[in-house]
Design a protein around this motif. Structure first.
Motif, PDB file in Angstrom:
ATOM      1  N   MET A 113       0.839  -1.179   0.000  1.00 43.54           N
ATOM      2  CA  MET A 113       0.000   0.000   0.000  1.00 43.54           C
ATOM      3  C   MET A 113       0.891   1.252   0.000  1.00 43.54           C
ATOM      4  N   THR A 114       0.518   2.228  -0.773  1.00 40.47           N
ATOM      5  CA  THR A 114       1.276   3.466  -0.866  1.00 40.47           C
ATOM      6  C   THR A 114       0.986   4.337   0.352  1.00 40.47           C
ATOM      7  N   SER A 115       2.023   4.914   0.928  1.00 36.45           N
ATOM      8  CA  SER A 115       1.837   5.758   2.102  1.00 36.45           C
ATOM      9  C   SER A 115       1.275   7.123   1.677  1.00 36.45           C
ATOM     10  N   LYS A 116       0.660   7.805   2.642  1.00 36.34           N
ATOM     11  CA  LYS A 116       0.137   9.149   2.359  1.00 36.34           C
ATOM     12  C   LYS A 116       1.262  10.082   1.939  1.00 36.34           C
ATOM     13  N   GLN A 117       2.430   9.907   2.539  1.00 34.21           N
ATOM     14  CA  GLN A 117       3.566  10.740   2.167  1.00 34.21           C
ATOM     15  C   GLN A 117       3.922  10.550   0.698  1.00 34.21           C
ATOM     16  N   ASP A 118       3.934   9.300   0.239  1.00 32.35           N
ATOM     17  CA  ASP A 118       4.239   9.012  -1.166  1.00 32.35           C
ATOM     18  C   ASP A 118       3.168   9.597  -2.075  1.00 32.35           C
ATOM     19  N   LEU A 119       1.908   9.457  -1.660  1.00 34.66           N
ATOM     20  CA  LEU A 119       0.812  10.025  -2.454  1.00 34.66           C
ATOM     21  C   LEU A 119       0.915  11.544  -2.526  1.00 34.66           C
ATOM     22  N   ARG A 120       1.207  12.172  -1.402  1.00 31.45           N
ATOM     23  CA  ARG A 120       1.353  13.634  -1.404  1.00 31.45           C
ATOM     24  C   ARG A 120       2.470  14.066  -2.357  1.00 31.45           C
ATOM     25  N   ARG A 121       3.590  13.361  -2.303  1.00 29.89           N
ATOM     26  CA  ARG A 121       4.733  13.689  -3.171  1.00 29.89           C
ATOM     27  C   ARG A 121       4.330  13.539  -4.642  1.00 29.89           C
ATOM     28  N   ARG A 122       3.644  12.442  -4.955  1.00 26.68           N
ATOM     29  CA  ARG A 122       3.220  12.181  -6.347  1.00 26.68           C
ATOM     30  C   ARG A 122       2.246  13.257  -6.838  1.00 26.68           C
ATOM     31  N   PHE A 123       1.223  13.542  -6.033  1.00 23.87           N
ATOM     32  CA  PHE A 123       0.221  14.504  -6.480  1.00 23.87           C
ATOM     33  C   PHE A 123       0.729  15.937  -6.446  1.00 23.87           C
ATOM     34  N   ARG A 124       1.652  16.255  -5.541  1.00 23.78           N
ATOM     35  CA  ARG A 124       2.255  17.588  -5.532  1.00 23.78           C
ATOM     36  C   ARG A 124       3.019  17.814  -6.837  1.00 23.78           C
ATOM     37  N   SER A 125       3.709  16.784  -7.303  1.00 25.41           N
ATOM     38  CA  SER A 125       4.433  16.871  -8.565  1.00 25.41           C
ATOM     39  C   SER A 125       3.467  17.115  -9.723  1.00 25.41           C
ATOM     40  N   LEU A 126       2.362  16.380  -9.747  1.00 25.45           N
ATOM     41  CA  LEU A 126       1.362  16.578 -10.805  1.00 25.45           C
ATOM     42  C   LEU A 126       0.732  17.963 -10.730  1.00 25.45           C
ATOM     43  N   ARG A 127       0.419  18.431  -9.509  1.00 25.28           N
ATOM     44  CA  ARG A 127      -0.196  19.752  -9.342  1.00 25.28           C
ATOM     45  C   ARG A 127       0.732  20.853  -9.822  1.00 25.28           C
ATOM     46  N   ASN A 128       2.030  20.688  -9.604  1.00 25.25           N
ATOM     47  CA  ASN A 128       2.986  21.713 -10.024  1.00 25.25           C
ATOM     48  C   ASN A 128       3.047  21.847 -11.540  1.00 25.25           C
ATOM     49  N   GLN A 129       2.560  20.846 -12.264  1.00 21.54           N
ATOM     50  CA  GLN A 129       2.553  20.875 -13.727  1.00 21.54           C
ATOM     51  C   GLN A 129       1.260  21.457 -14.292  1.00 21.54           C
ATOM     52  N   ARG A 130       0.267  21.692 -13.438  1.00 21.17           N
ATOM     53  CA  ARG A 130      -1.056  22.100 -13.899  1.00 21.17           C
ATOM     54  C   ARG A 130      -1.245  23.605 -13.839  1.00 21.17           C
ATOM     55  N   ASP A 131      -2.040  24.125 -14.754  1.00 25.58           N
ATOM     56  CA  ASP A 131      -2.400  25.541 -14.792  1.00 25.58           C
ATOM     57  C   ASP A 131      -3.795  25.679 -14.186  1.00 25.58           C
ATOM     58  N   ASP A 132      -3.926  26.460 -13.127  1.00 24.65           N
ATOM     59  CA  ASP A 132      -5.197  26.603 -12.413  1.00 24.65           C
ATOM     60  C   ASP A 132      -6.177  27.577 -13.070  1.00 24.65           C
ATOM     61  N   ARG A 133      -5.800  28.229 -14.151  1.00 23.48           N
ATOM     62  CA  ARG A 133      -6.714  29.220 -14.748  1.00 23.48           C
ATOM     63  C   ARG A 133      -8.024  28.603 -15.204  1.00 23.48           C
ATOM     64  N   ALA A 134      -7.982  27.430 -15.811  1.00 21.74           N
ATOM     65  CA  ALA A 134      -9.214  26.771 -16.268  1.00 21.74           C
ATOM     66  C   ALA A 134     -10.074  26.369 -15.076  1.00 21.74           C
ATOM     67  N   LEU A 135      -9.436  25.879 -14.039  1.00 22.21           N
ATOM     68  CA  LEU A 135     -10.169  25.509 -12.838  1.00 22.21           C
ATOM     69  C   LEU A 135     -10.829  26.735 -12.214  1.00 22.21           C
ATOM     70  N   GLY A 136     -10.107  27.842 -12.158  1.00 19.76           N
ATOM     71  CA  GLY A 136     -10.653  29.086 -11.623  1.00 19.76           C
ATOM     72  C   GLY A 136     -11.888  29.528 -12.393  1.00 19.76           C
ATOM     73  N   SER A 137     -11.866  29.395 -13.705  1.00 16.53           N
ATOM     74  CA  SER A 137     -13.028  29.763 -14.528  1.00 16.53           C
ATOM     75  C   SER A 137     -14.220  28.863 -14.229  1.00 16.53           C
ATOM     76  N   ALA A 138     -13.965  27.570 -14.046  1.00 20.35           N
ATOM     77  CA  ALA A 138     -15.053  26.628 -13.748  1.00 20.35           C
ATOM     78  C   ALA A 138     -15.658  26.916 -12.377  1.00 20.35           C
ATOM     79  N   ILE A 139     -14.813  27.189 -11.381  1.00 19.82           N
ATOM     80  CA  ILE A 139     -15.322  27.517 -10.043  1.00 19.82           C
ATOM     81  C   ILE A 139     -16.111  28.814 -10.090  1.00 19.82           C
ATOM     82  N   HIS A 140     -15.608  29.789 -10.813  1.00 17.32           N
ATOM     83  CA  HIS A 140     -16.309  31.072 -10.932  1.00 17.32           C
ATOM     84  C   HIS A 140     -17.694  30.869 -11.549  1.00 17.32           C
TER      85      HIS A 140
END
Length: 138
Positions: free
Chosen positions: A1-28
């Motif tokens: 089983m993957t630890s939460k620390q490993d998951l956080r590291r993996r998803f933090r890496s993916l989040r750093n590659q994403r542009d939040d502008r589209a998400l901001g428009s959808a939330i708005h």
């Protein structure tokens, strides 16, 4: 089983590659459909989570609320209490967990909140949020 620390590291890496502008428009677009007479609950983002502060200028007529913690869970003294308090966009004070909160306002009842926007690093298929608070703020 993957630890939460490993998951956080993996998803933090993916989040750093994403542009939040589209998400901001959808939330708005979602927020334009909400009732400005009820409160919109917001969380402050932690590193790697979507920062909701850029949405604030687009919500001039919405009533906002922020969470306030008594810090008991954070300090290892039991369950602790998390409540939401109205925020008029004025100055904030540090709550029991050291997070800026409108401590000078009364707690809101659950039926006064219509929507909570909770940033997360990731959410699994069961809707469980991967964050940093050990489940306390969840």
């Amino acid at each position: 089983m993957t630890s939460k620390q490993d998951l956080r590291r993996r998803f933090r890496s993916l989040r750093n590659q994403r542009d939040d502008r589209a998400l901001g428009s959808a939330i708005h677009a979602l927020l334009l459909q909400t009732n400005p007479d009820l409160y919109l609950g917001l969380y402050w983002a932690l590193p790697g989570e979507t920062d909701l502060r850029p949405l604030l200028p687009a919500l001039p007529h919405h009533r906002l609320a922020l969470p306030c913690s008594d810090g008991r869970h954070h300090q290892g003294h039991g369950e602790g209490q998390l409540t939401y308090h109205p925020w008029d966009r004025g100055p904030l004070q540090m709550d029991g967990c050291g997070i800026p909160a409108p401590l000078n306002q009364p707690a809101l009842a659950a039926d006064q909140l219509q929507l909570l926007l909770v940033p997360a690093l990731a959410v699994d298929d069961h809707g469980v949020r991967l964050g940093y608070g050990g489940g306390y703020y969840d």
